[in-house]
Design an enzyme around this catalytic site. Structure first.
Site, mmCIF file in Angstrom:
data_model
loop_
_atom_site.group_PDB
_atom_site.id
_atom_site.type_symbol
_atom_site.label_atom_id
_atom_site.label_comp_id
_atom_site.label_asym_id
_atom_site.label_seq_id
_atom_site.Cartn_x
_atom_site.Cartn_y
_atom_site.Cartn_z
ATOM 1 N N PHE A 48 0.859 -1.181 0.000
ATOM 2 C CA PHE A 48 0.000 0.000 0.000
ATOM 3 C C PHE A 48 0.901 1.238 0.000
ATOM 4 C CE2 PHE A 48 -2.836 3.237 1.667
ATOM 5 C CZ PHE A 48 -3.991 3.002 0.940
ATOM 6 N N ASP A 79 0.704 -4.229 8.910
ATOM 7 C CA ASP A 79 -0.416 -3.354 8.588
ATOM 8 C C ASP A 79 -1.648 -4.250 8.421
ATOM 9 O OD1 ASP A 79 -2.329 -1.694 7.420
ATOM 10 O OD2 ASP A 79 -0.847 -0.529 6.298
ATOM 11 N N TYR A 115 -11.897 2.685 9.207
ATOM 12 C CA TYR A 115 -13.044 2.991 8.337
ATOM 13 C C TYR A 115 -13.383 1.905 7.331
ATOM 14 C CZ TYR A 115 -9.130 4.891 5.542
ATOM 15 O OH TYR A 115 -7.939 5.066 4.877
ATOM 16 N N LYS A 116 -12.587 0.818 7.315
ATOM 17 C CA LYS A 116 -12.887 -0.268 6.369
ATOM 18 C C LYS A 116 -13.796 -1.290 7.049
ATOM 19 C CE LYS A 116 -8.762 0.787 3.788
ATOM 20 N NZ LYS A 116 -7.293 0.779 3.901
ATOM 21 N N ARG A 155 -12.042 -4.598 -8.101
ATOM 22 C CA ARG A 155 -11.910 -5.198 -6.769
ATOM 23 C C ARG A 155 -13.286 -5.251 -6.102
ATOM 24 N NH1 ARG A 155 -8.603 -2.388 -1.830
ATOM 25 N NH2 ARG A 155 -10.427 -1.029 -1.915
#
Ligand SMILES: *Cc1c(COP(=O)(O)O)cnc(C)c1O
Length: 410
Positions: A128, A197, A222-223, A369
């Site tokens: 990421f 992570d 927030y995911k 995705r």
């Protein structure tokens, strides 16, 4: 496939939880891995925090409503989801900022004392971006040296000069999962520390940081934790490192006694020293609701349903004659809660799906995705998505200028 889907939904032990989310009518939401859906309990909780705690309680609420311990309290609720003890996790800032704090702390631990001047931070190309950018920022300061190795040669790249191995457990684009236990051990064998992570792991699948011997971790609110846009992130520090941990963002909230207003910084005990400035109480209160709900459903059950959903979706695609190349691992035990497919016009494909009420996402340059947040998705959603995707591909409905027009956020 639709009737089979309905049978699976009828037998789904998590079906009742869909009701706990505020989903728009007619939308199939396959992007809970970018922004989790809104729990129905969140607006009422925020209303209470705003009107009751802020409006009426005013400054008194730092004590009376326990605002001051909110970072520890929400961290403690995230801890069991990631195999940590409650006092090893704290909620603060963003993932990026927590990466900066923990990479710096690891460098400090390995640059003096037993480490003997190690500066290399090992990661993988295609990690990421923010993980790599934070390493590069420290490199610019002369504090770190970035080394990138492909995952199949990761352990070969672990030399005696490595201070820290920094990896994302579930890859954001492919969904491929690292073997946390094996890589943590390999890093420790050469005297390096490990920072995981967990942004695409926490709240989606079980992970056991302490059983793996992990040193540090960060993750996103927030995911899969449904904390709301820009929700604060969390950070984990294994208890054995609590006394030695030094991080450079030595703000007053991480001080041992912030309200002494002393001129000299003295770090708070344990993970509390990761705090920097005043926490966002509204944002953290929203996150707490999401975390409580996900904890209630349980990450093991979520992961089991996620695998069932994604495998059923692949069955539906095969049935509909769709054979987009799968970028994610074929084995559901080797991937997180998503399936990524390659298509040269993935962006337009994604826009065409959104126009039909199916929200997935696009990752540059050519990835469609689809994320499976099992707390609110149904097997029926899988059947419908496969059907629409098959139709869009067969009719080339994606091939319009409108669907190729890129927005600022993709
Ligand atoms: C989403 C995500 C982040 C987000 O970082 P922020 O600083 O909170 O915006 C970081 N790392 C990974 C792997 C992610 O997927």
């Amino acid at each position: 496939m639709l009737s089979k889907a309905r049978e699976l939904d009828a037998a789904d032990p998590l079906a009742e939880y869909r009701e706990r989310f505020d989903l728009p009518e007619g939308v199939i939401y396959l992007d809970g891995n970018s922004l989790g859906a809104l729990p129905k309990a969140t607006p009422a909780r925020l209303e209470q925090v705003m009107r009751g705690e802020w409006g009426d309680g005013l400054i008194r609420s730092w004590n009376d409503a326990d605002w001051i311990t909110l970072p520890q309290r929400v961290g403690g609720k995230i801890a069991p989801l990631i195999g940590a003890q409650p006092h090893e996790v704290i909620v603060a800032d963003s993932v990026s900022v927590n990466l900066f704090k923990l990479i710096s702390a690891a460098l400090k631990m390995r640059s003096d004392g037993s480490g003997g001047g190690r500066k290399v931070i090992l990661s993988e190309p295609g990690n990421f971006p923010t993980d790599l950018y934070m390493i590069q920022g420290l490199e610019g300061q002369g504090l770190a040296t970035q080394r990138l190795a492909e995952r199949d040669v990761m352990t070969d790249a672990l030399g005696e000069d490595v201070a820290l191995l920094l990896l994302t457990h579930v890859h954001y684009k492919s969904g491929a999962m690292f073997d946390m236990a094996a890589l943590t051990k390999a890093a420790h064998d050469v005297g390096a520390l490990v920072l995981w992570d967990l942004s695409h792991t926490g709240g989606a699948l079980p992970v056991d940081l302490n059983a793996c011997g992990a040193d540090f971790a960060v993750g996103c609110g927030y995911k899969y934790l449904n904390g709301g846009p820009g929700a604060p992130a969390y950070a984990f520090v294994a208890e054995r490192h609590h006394d030695a941990l030094e991080q450079p963002l030595s703000g007053w909230m991480g001080h041992a006694a912030p309200f002494d207003f002393s001129d000299d910084y003295a770090p708070a005990p344990g993970v509390d020293r990761l705090l920097c400035g005043t926490p966002s109480i509204l944002a953290m209160s929203a996150l707490e609701v999401g975390v409580e709900l996900i904890a209630k459903v349980g990450v093991s059950r979520l992961w089991a349903k996620s695998r069932a959903l994604s495998e059923f979706f692949r069955e539906c695609l095969a049935d509909a004659g769709v054979d987009l190349p799968l970028v994610s691992p074929d084995d559901p035990m080797q991937r997180g809660s998503q399936l990524s497919f390659r298509h040269p016009e993935a962006y337009a494909l994604c826009q065409a799906l959104i126009a039909r009420g199916i929200i997935g996402d696009f990752r540059a340059p050519d990835i469609l995705r689809l994320g499976f947040a099992p707390a609110y998705l149904r097997f029926e959603d899988m059947a419908r998505t496969a059907e629409e995707l098959a139709d869009i591909l067969a009719t080339e409905a994606w091939d319009t200028p409108e669907f190729k027009q890129r927005a600022a956020v993709t």
